[in-house]
Design an enzyme around this catalytic site. Sequence first.
Site, PDB file in Angstrom:
ATOM      1  CB  SER A 155      44.693  97.631 -93.804  1.00 34.12           C
ATOM      2  OG  SER A 155      45.085  98.321 -92.590  1.00 34.12           O
ATOM      3  CG  HIS A 204      42.827  95.552 -89.056  1.00 32.91           C
ATOM      4  ND1 HIS A 204      42.531  96.602 -89.439  1.00 32.91           N
ATOM      5  CD2 HIS A 204      43.973  95.406 -89.831  1.00 32.91           C
ATOM      6  CE1 HIS A 204      43.098  97.155 -90.328  1.00 32.91           C
ATOM      7  NE2 HIS A 204      44.249  96.304 -90.670  1.00 32.91           N
TER       8      HIS A 204
END
Length: 426
Positions: free
Chosen positions: A264, A405
């Site tokens: 990320s 994610h």
Amino acid sequence: MQGRNHVNVYRLILLAIVLNASAALVSLTAHCEEANYDEAKAGPYTLPDPLIAADGTQIKTKEAWVTKRRPEILHLFQTEMFGISPARPKILRIQFDESATDALDGKAVKKVVRVNVTENADGPEMLITLYLPANARKPVPVFVGVHLFDTAAPRPMPGKPLAKQEVEFPKGLTDTLPGDRLPETILERGYGFATINAADIAPDNKDTFDSVAIRAFLKPGKEKRGPNDWGAIGVWAWGLSRALDFFECDPEIDAKRVIAIGHSRMGKTALWAGAQDERFAMIISNNSGCGGAALSKRIFGETVGIINDNFPHWFSETFRKYNQNESALPFDQHELIALIAPRPVYIASSEMDRWADPTGEFLSGVNAAAVYALFGKTGLGTDTMPEANKPIGEMIGYHNRSGKHALTDYDWVQYLNFADMNLKVK
Ligand code: GTR
């Protein structure tokens, strides 16, 4: 007369209110820019060609890439996006805080090292926590990331930065690790892993991000960073390079096989570290999204305007001029990938992570391939997005994992395979 004047004054006030309101409305819309998830609206856009130099010359050789085009693109990312970072300090002050040979039931050598990141003896210090396989032949290759595991945990949790968040996997996903064996698996496969603490050098906070490294490097008389100076991602990437400086001094680590990895926002950081510092042998971007591997001009999921509004401290202030204006960007993120050539780079997406735009991440890899080809290397080897959970690629690796994610065991196993393929000592 007086009455009319009053009316005019009221009219003026009314006009001012209306004008103000519309100004407020404009900034409100700017703030509330909605993410697009409609493929039909993600374009059209034109990507800059990494092989056409600023003066229009076609780049045809790796030499021309290295001496002419690469520096141009690097300069654009420095001045327009991430900001300019200070040079490598001339001295590195290192202090060992801990060194244990019996970590993880004797499977790991654990070292905790304190590195002063400036040339000033009183300068800020950054902790590096490192686990090396106890029984492997040294020197070993090492994965390093910003905050990739909880340094205070009794067992390091590499790849589980969000340990408390449950990640659901669809049934049938292979290559996961039974039980909680990730640290052991990395070590058994002959790799070490290390982490640095973001907060030691740039707290991830818009009000305090500049309180450590950025402050330490301010020019005399300056109170805050200039518009082209580094932001938090620049500082973190620079921190990874300082960890690499230390690795070069540790005979147990093969500093020529250091892999920068990040999830990320730290995936964006790993890419930027690898783009600038060619000592990194391999780079891994896990779900890095906007400002990382995802193309900005595609306008899908998070955009330049949204990221700059929510995280004004991550990039340079100059980058804000591309808010809602991505078409004006003189580069795009495929060129960040291209800056890593000819070294191996792995881009990973996750299917449900539409905010990070899996297609845009894949297309960055596709559009960087021409630069790898100059070196006689194959990148992804295709321009067709693979099915979920089907890793592809040679020097540019890619997979689109099913699920959310996250940086999972599944992702790690692909990275270990990719590192074996590209960095194994023959
Ligand atoms: C999100 C941000 C992304 C990504 C993510 C993360 O809020 O919009 O760009 O970096 O945070 O780092 O977890």
